[in-house]
Design a protein around this motif. Structure first.
Motif, PDB file in Angstrom:
ATOM      1  N   ASP A  81      55.905  30.748  50.474  1.00 43.10           N
ATOM      2  CA  ASP A  81      56.586  31.824  49.755  1.00 43.10           C
ATOM      3  C   ASP A  81      55.646  32.911  49.238  1.00 43.10           C
ATOM      4  N   LEU A  82      54.384  32.910  49.655  1.00 36.50           N
ATOM      5  CA  LEU A  82      53.427  33.902  49.160  1.00 36.50           C
ATOM      6  C   LEU A  82      53.716  35.279  49.741  1.00 36.50           C
ATOM      7  N   LYS A  83      53.352  36.312  48.971  1.00 37.48           N
ATOM      8  CA  LYS A  83      53.524  37.709  49.382  1.00 37.48           C
ATOM      9  C   LYS A  83      52.192  38.440  49.194  1.00 37.48           C
ATOM     10  N   PRO A  84      52.024  39.578  49.839  1.00 35.86           N
ATOM     11  CA  PRO A  84      50.792  40.345  49.647  1.00 35.86           C
ATOM     12  C   PRO A  84      50.732  40.913  48.219  1.00 35.86           C
ATOM     13  N   PRO A  85      49.541  41.000  47.651  1.00 34.52           N
ATOM     14  CA  PRO A  85      49.423  41.616  46.327  1.00 34.52           C
ATOM     15  C   PRO A  85      49.662  43.115  46.433  1.00 34.52           C
ATOM     16  N   TYR A  86      50.101  43.714  45.322  1.00 36.85           N
ATOM     17  CA  TYR A  86      50.233  45.172  45.304  1.00 36.85           C
ATOM     18  C   TYR A  86      50.181  45.688  43.873  1.00 36.85           C
ATOM     19  N   HIS A 112      38.412  31.635  29.668  1.00 38.19           N
ATOM     20  CA  HIS A 112      37.116  32.310  29.569  1.00 38.19           C
ATOM     21  C   HIS A 112      37.225  33.524  28.649  1.00 38.19           C
ATOM     22  N   ARG A 113      36.104  33.955  28.126  1.00 40.71           N
ATOM     23  CA  ARG A 113      36.144  35.076  27.178  1.00 40.71           C
ATOM     24  C   ARG A 113      36.211  36.441  27.861  1.00 40.71           C
ATOM     25  N   LYS A 114      35.722  36.573  29.084  1.00 43.51           N
ATOM     26  CA  LYS A 114      35.792  37.841  29.823  1.00 43.51           C
ATOM     27  C   LYS A 114      36.695  37.637  31.021  1.00 43.51           C
ATOM     28  N   ARG A 115      37.823  38.371  31.028  1.00 43.99           N
ATOM     29  CA  ARG A 115      38.843  38.174  32.065  1.00 43.99           C
ATOM     30  C   ARG A 115      39.297  39.525  32.602  1.00 43.99           C
ATOM     31  N   PHE A 116      39.349  39.620  33.934  1.00 43.56           N
ATOM     32  CA  PHE A 116      39.744  40.855  34.587  1.00 43.56           C
ATOM     33  C   PHE A 116      40.655  40.528  35.759  1.00 43.56           C
ATOM     34  N   LEU A 117      41.692  41.321  35.935  1.00 38.36           N
ATOM     35  CA  LEU A 117      42.546  41.237  37.111  1.00 38.36           C
ATOM     36  C   LEU A 117      42.356  42.546  37.847  1.00 38.36           C
ATOM     37  N   TRP A 118      42.064  42.472  39.125  1.00 36.81           N
ATOM     38  CA  TRP A 118      41.847  43.718  39.849  1.00 36.81           C
ATOM     39  C   TRP A 118      42.429  43.641  41.251  1.00 36.81           C
ATOM     40  N   ILE A 119      42.686  44.833  41.787  1.00 41.37           N
ATOM     41  CA  ILE A 119      43.194  44.974  43.148  1.00 41.37           C
ATOM     42  C   ILE A 119      42.472  46.145  43.793  1.00 41.37           C
ATOM     43  N   GLY A 120      42.169  45.992  45.075  1.00 42.15           N
ATOM     44  CA  GLY A 120      41.522  47.063  45.823  1.00 42.15           C
ATOM     45  C   GLY A 120      42.264  47.337  47.115  1.00 42.15           C
ATOM     46  N   TYR A 121      42.334  48.622  47.465  1.00 44.12           N
ATOM     47  CA  TYR A 121      42.951  49.071  48.720  1.00 44.12           C
ATOM     48  C   TYR A 121      41.867  49.724  49.575  1.00 44.12           C
ATOM     49  N   TRP A 122      41.555  49.089  50.708  1.00 43.22           N
ATOM     50  CA  TRP A 122      40.556  49.606  51.623  1.00 43.22           C
ATOM     51  C   TRP A 122      41.216  50.517  52.647  1.00 43.22           C
ATOM     52  N   PRO A 123      40.427  51.408  53.257  1.00 41.31           N
ATOM     53  CA  PRO A 123      40.961  52.156  54.401  1.00 41.31           C
ATOM     54  C   PRO A 123      41.396  51.165  55.480  1.00 41.31           C
ATOM     55  N   GLY A 124      42.493  51.433  56.148  1.00 47.68           N
ATOM     56  CA  GLY A 124      42.963  50.542  57.204  1.00 47.68           C
ATOM     57  C   GLY A 124      43.915  49.467  56.723  1.00 47.68           C
ATOM     58  N   ASP A 125      44.491  49.617  55.546  1.00 47.56           N
ATOM     59  CA  ASP A 125      45.555  48.743  55.035  1.00 47.56           C
ATOM     60  C   ASP A 125      45.119  47.351  54.577  1.00 47.56           C
ATOM     61  N   TYR A 126      43.833  47.121  54.364  1.00 48.52           N
ATOM     62  CA  TYR A 126      43.381  45.847  53.814  1.00 48.52           C
ATOM     63  C   TYR A 126      43.533  45.901  52.292  1.00 48.52           C
ATOM     64  N   VAL A 127      44.129  44.854  51.711  1.00 44.10           N
ATOM     65  CA  VAL A 127      44.326  44.763  50.261  1.00 44.10           C
ATOM     66  C   VAL A 127      43.744  43.449  49.781  1.00 44.10           C
ATOM     67  N   TYR A 128      43.039  43.507  48.665  1.00 44.67           N
ATOM     68  CA  TYR A 128      42.445  42.308  48.074  1.00 44.67           C
ATOM     69  C   TYR A 128      42.671  42.362  46.577  1.00 44.67           C
ATOM     70  N   ALA A 129      43.035  41.218  45.982  1.00 42.24           N
ATOM     71  CA  ALA A 129      43.200  41.143  44.532  1.00 42.24           C
ATOM     72  C   ALA A 129      42.687  39.799  44.051  1.00 42.24           C
ATOM     73  N   ASP A 130      42.124  39.784  42.832  1.00 42.51           N
ATOM     74  CA  ASP A 130      41.714  38.514  42.272  1.00 42.51           C
ATOM     75  C   ASP A 130      41.659  38.553  40.754  1.00 42.51           C
ATOM     76  N   LEU A 131      41.655  37.354  40.196  1.00 45.24           N
ATOM     77  CA  LEU A 131      41.404  37.151  38.775  1.00 45.24           C
ATOM     78  C   LEU A 131      39.914  36.860  38.673  1.00 45.24           C
ATOM     79  N   HIS A 132      39.214  37.676  37.931  1.00 46.95           N
ATOM     80  CA  HIS A 132      37.753  37.658  37.887  1.00 46.95           C
ATOM     81  C   HIS A 132      37.374  37.322  36.445  1.00 46.95           C
ATOM     82  N   THR A 133      36.691  36.200  36.224  1.00 46.54           N
ATOM     83  CA  THR A 133      36.378  35.791  34.847  1.00 46.54           C
ATOM     84  C   THR A 133      34.914  35.382  34.717  1.00 46.54           C
ATOM     85  N   ARG A 134      34.459  35.402  33.473  1.00 46.81           N
ATOM     86  CA  ARG A 134      33.125  34.907  33.123  1.00 46.81           C
ATOM     87  C   ARG A 134      33.246  34.065  31.863  1.00 46.81           C
ATOM     88  N   PRO A 135      32.671  32.841  31.896  1.00 45.55           N
ATOM     89  CA  PRO A 135      32.746  31.967  30.713  1.00 45.55           C
ATOM     90  C   PRO A 135      32.065  32.582  29.492  1.00 45.55           C
TER      91      PRO A 135
END
Length: 135
Positions: A81-86, A112-135
């Motif tokens: 049931d997964l979908k692409p991030p947007y 964790h004390r430092k938490r970031f959610l990010w998404i990137g759109y590359w040329p050519g329709d590639y999309v990447y997203a992640d939860l990025h944290t540091r303890p």
């Protein structure tokens, strides 16, 4: 020690190994970066064409200097049931679907004390997203 999240994400973008993304300069990647300040956990059930249970975490915070995002929704689903991030400009929200098997790890990351959610759109329709944290 202050973390420059813009530089951190730029370094991650530059280190991506998949083609053709690896050949894209970080400045060519549109990105939205949310510095997470708060979170709301929801467990629910729904019935439409089929009955299913739902698990999600909504995060809110402040955008990085280059971003406008103010909210993220991380939904946990079976892999089928997964979908692409947007990112949706209208409500300034990143939406990310993750396999339910990752829920415990995400909960750990959100402690964790430092938490970031990010998404990137590359040329050519590639999309990447992640939860990025540091303890």
């Amino acid at each position: 020690m202050t973390l420059d999240i813009e530089a951190e994400i730029a370094a991650r973008i530059a280190a991506m190994e998949d083609e053709p993304q690896a050949s894209a300069e970080p400045t060519q990647v549109r990105r939205e970066i949310l510095v997470i300040e708060d979170q709301l956990h929801t467990t629910a059930a729904e019935s439409s064409s089929r009955l299913r249970s739902l698990s999600q975490i909504e995060v809110t915070g402040i955008p990085s200097p280059s971003s406008t995002v103010t909210r993220g929704i991380i939904r946990f689903r079976p892999s089928a049931d997964l979908k692409p991030p947007y990112y949706k400009d209208a409500d300034k929200t990143i939406r990310l679907w993750l396999d339910i098997a990752h829920r415990d790890h995400v909960l750990y990351q959100l402690s964790h004390r430092k938490r970031f959610l990010w998404i990137g759109y590359w040329p050519g329709d590639y999309v990447y997203a992640d939860l990025h944290t540091r303890p």
